[in-house]
Design a protein around this motif. Sequence first.
Motif, PDB file in Angstrom:
ATOM      1  N   GLU A  53       0.832  -1.214   0.000  1.00 19.60           N
ATOM      2  CA  GLU A  53       0.000   0.000   0.000  1.00 19.60           C
ATOM      3  C   GLU A  53       0.867   1.265   0.000  1.00 19.60           C
ATOM      4  N   ASP A  54       1.912   1.264   0.808  1.00 20.38           N
ATOM      5  CA  ASP A  54       2.730   2.464   0.963  1.00 20.38           C
ATOM      6  C   ASP A  54       3.723   2.699  -0.169  1.00 20.38           C
ATOM      7  N   GLY A  55       4.110   1.654  -0.874  1.00 22.44           N
ATOM      8  CA  GLY A  55       5.150   1.825  -1.873  1.00 22.44           C
ATOM      9  C   GLY A  55       4.727   1.711  -3.313  1.00 22.44           C
ATOM     10  N   PHE A  56       3.478   1.280  -3.552  1.00 22.12           N
ATOM     11  CA  PHE A  56       3.114   0.996  -4.933  1.00 22.12           C
ATOM     12  C   PHE A  56       1.798   1.627  -5.359  1.00 22.12           C
ATOM     13  N   GLY A  57       1.360   2.643  -4.652  1.00 20.36           N
ATOM     14  CA  GLY A  57       0.143   3.353  -5.032  1.00 20.36           C
ATOM     15  C   GLY A  57       0.465   4.542  -5.915  1.00 20.36           C
ATOM     16  N   ASP A  58      -0.498   5.445  -6.036  1.00 23.96           N
ATOM     17  CA  ASP A  58      -0.321   6.631  -6.868  1.00 23.96           C
ATOM     18  C   ASP A  58       0.744   7.584  -6.313  1.00 23.96           C
TER      19      ASP A  58
END
Length: 182
Positions: A53-58
Amino acid sequence: MSEQLQNGPSPPGYIIRKARPEDCGHIVTMIKELAEHDGLGHKVAITEDKLREDGFGDNPYFHCFVAETTPDSTTESTQIVGYAMYFFMYCTFVGRVIFLEDFFVYPQFRGSGIGTELMKRVAQVGVETKCTKCEFIVHDENSRARRFYEKLGAVNSTVEGEWRRFFWYKFDMPSMEKLASR
């Protein structure tokens, strides 16, 4: 980022590439091993889902390179054997900064050039994004890591004199919540 960053030369038998969401399980395992090495294993609360969630979102909160073995004549499988996790911050004295949060290579793969190549990739990102410096923290008992970084040209800023007058502080979540609700 340039294609060279993603596909530049790597030590034989390995590639250095940007981490992908499916790498998060391997990265969490290495985070835990690094924390254990530093005597902080009990502090690790990160999960694969949170990392994803923290590294691969927008708007990623971190970026990461991984070192992965390449298939050879004896095996068709690959293995992630190291990583370098970084993020960007800002220093009012000098401007943009790239901060190396974590750096780890499994012990049996050290000495093969993987660590140097991971650090080189982080430095390339710093140069491309016009950062003025790359900062990181090394455990005081990890003399092998300190020698490695110094061999690559890093300077221990704690011995520069003026920085010895400063202390590193933090607010944990309960303290932030208390402060935010004042």
